[in-house]
Design an enzyme around this catalytic site. Structure first.
Site, mmCIF file in Angstrom:
data_model
loop_
_atom_site.group_PDB
_atom_site.id
_atom_site.type_symbol
_atom_site.label_atom_id
_atom_site.label_comp_id
_atom_site.label_asym_id
_atom_site.label_seq_id
_atom_site.Cartn_x
_atom_site.Cartn_y
_atom_site.Cartn_z
ATOM 1 N N PRO A 82 -19.781 -14.629 10.360
ATOM 2 C CG PRO A 82 -20.669 -12.741 11.373
ATOM 3 C CD PRO A 82 -19.384 -13.468 11.149
ATOM 4 C CD GLU A 83 -20.222 -18.994 6.158
ATOM 5 O OE1 GLU A 83 -20.910 -19.571 5.296
ATOM 6 O OE2 GLU A 83 -19.283 -19.555 6.769
ATOM 7 C CE LYS A 128 -19.395 -14.521 3.383
ATOM 8 N NZ LYS A 128 -17.998 -14.913 3.671
#
Length: 436
Positions: free
Chosen positions: A2-3, A54
């Site tokens: 995930p970014e 993030k």
């Protein structure tokens, strides 16, 4: 992994499912998670979320109850003693973190933190993390070593990068600097590949060399605002793409990390031009991360770096029965099937005399065996030679000639007698022979 776009989508998801939903009870942590407990328990509370780069922060806000009905507003100041204080829980998703809302009897296996809704049927908002690299921090704030968000704080992000170009961090290749969250908070592996590919920048070019021209970028003060925006959209620089490309991912309406469309990644795969795309080159940077690119890698490419195996992208196809099935592109063989070309040749046994002994005792034994083998070979050779020597055959009486073995030529009788060697004397005495 995930970014920035995925964590922003996660915060949107939490805000939507939490709008008008009342949660209750104790926040539960799974037994296998190494993160700390969340000491929050309340009869009625609300959940809201916000993202930054993030990170995602969830805020648990208690509410008061009146006559069995919940007041959807936070508790008043006079009721602060009877209700717990609001609590912030900051999440970092690691490699596989996400949020899901499920029924109470369908909680996922890897749900490590659970928030229960009030009412029936009860539902559970879960933080799901199969690989368990994600984390949360109670009453945590944004990490101070992370820079401004590329999505929500673009002007601060751009200023932070350009004002710190003299720092040593920008002596590294641009592909490695793009993962430095101190300057590029929200950029990850797939975004860096897409940004560099679309600008045709070699991934192992020095970061300062790539970014310094942005300090002397031509000013467009004489243009109107609409023309400025059009010019930026048509000719974006690297820092502008760090903002525009994440926004494109968010506007796709569904991708692999979107909690609402976890199984629908076709739109995201079609959007990708470089990352994990067939035909692209790939190398590992000094941190061991794989970078996809096209063309020259750049002057700072690591020498002797092992090229990771390219992974084929698997798309959904349709089998004979009309059902969807995943199949790798460009490959018709099954996974794990050994082709004749890959089979190893049979091992050839080695000559014992050529094997190097492991110890002195083994060397002595090998020498003794070699000597015995040599003696036996010599005895066998002498015996074979004796068998191969063919004796002369005497001719019949009345014929004054001797015959050679078949295939030989007739010889002179006198020469044969004279040339015949005398019989070989035996070295052993006969038992009937008397000594002289």
């Amino acid at each position: 992994m995930p970014e920035g776009p995925e964590l922003h989508l996660a915060s949107r998801f939490v805000n939507r499912v939490g709008s008008g939903t009342v949660f209750t009870g104790q926040v539960e942590k799974s037994a296998v998670s190494k993160n700390g407990e969340v000491p929050f328990k309340c009869d009625a509370y609300l959940i809201s979320a916000v993202s930054r780069g993030k990170e995602v922060k969830l805020t648990l806000t208690p509410i008061k109850e009146e006559d069995g009905k919940e007041d959807m507003k936070p508790a008043a100041t006079e009721d602060e003693d009877s209700l717990p204080a609001p609590m912030d829980v900051t999440f970092r998703f690691g490699m596989s973190g996400s949020f899901k809302l499920t029924d109470e009897d369908e909680v996922p296996k890897h749900a490590h933190l659970k928030f229960f809704t009030k009412g029936k049927p009860a539902q559970v908002l879960c933080f799901v993390d199969p690989r368990r690299f994600g984390s949360w921090e109670v009453n945590g704030t944004w990490q101070p070593d992370r820079g401004p968000c590329v999505l929500l704080e673009y002007e601060k992000f751009r200023s932070n990068v350009l004002s710190n170009l003299p720092e040593k961090a920008f002596d590294k290749p641009i592909c490695e600097v793009l993962l430095n969250q101190k300057y590029f908070n929200g950029i990850g592996n797939y975004l860096r590949a897409e940004i560099l590919f679309r600008l045709k920048v070699p991934p192992f070019e020095k970061a300062r060399t790539v970014l310094e021209p942005l300090l002397h970028k031509e000013k467009t003060a004489e243009l109107t605002l609409s023309k400025k925006l059009k010019w930026k959209l048509e000719n974006p620089d690297l820092l502008e793409l760090c903002h525009l490309l994440p926004m494109e991912v968010i506007n796709l309406g569904g991708k692999g990390y979107d909690p609402e469309h976890l199984d629908d990644s076709s739109a995201f795969e079609d959007w990708l031009r470089c990352y994990n795309v067939d035909g692209m080159q790939l190398l590992r940077d000094s941190n061991g991360r794989t970078i996809w690119f096209q063309g020259s890698p750049g002057p700072m490419a690591p020498r002797g770096s092992k090229v990771p195996k390219a992974r084929t992208r698997r798309r959904k196809g349709v089998d004979e029965n009309g059902k969807e099935a995943l199949s790798p592109q460009g490959s018709e063989s099954r996974k794990g099937k050994v082709t004749p070309e890959r089979r190893k040749p049979p091992k050839i046994p080695k000559d014992p005399s050529q094997v190097r002994p492991r110890s002195t005792k083994a060397a002595a034994k090998q020498t003794a065996e070699g000597l015995q083998t040599g003696k036996a070979t010599r005895r066998t050779t002498s015996r074979s030679r004796k068998k191969m020597a063919l004796p002369l055959v005497e001719a019949p009486e009345g014929n004054g000639t001797e015959c050679e073995p078949s295939g030989g030529k007739a010889a002179n009788p006198e020469a044969s007698v004279s040339e015949t060697p005398p019989p070989r004397k035996s070295r052993t005495r006969s038992r009937h022979q008397t000594p002289l």
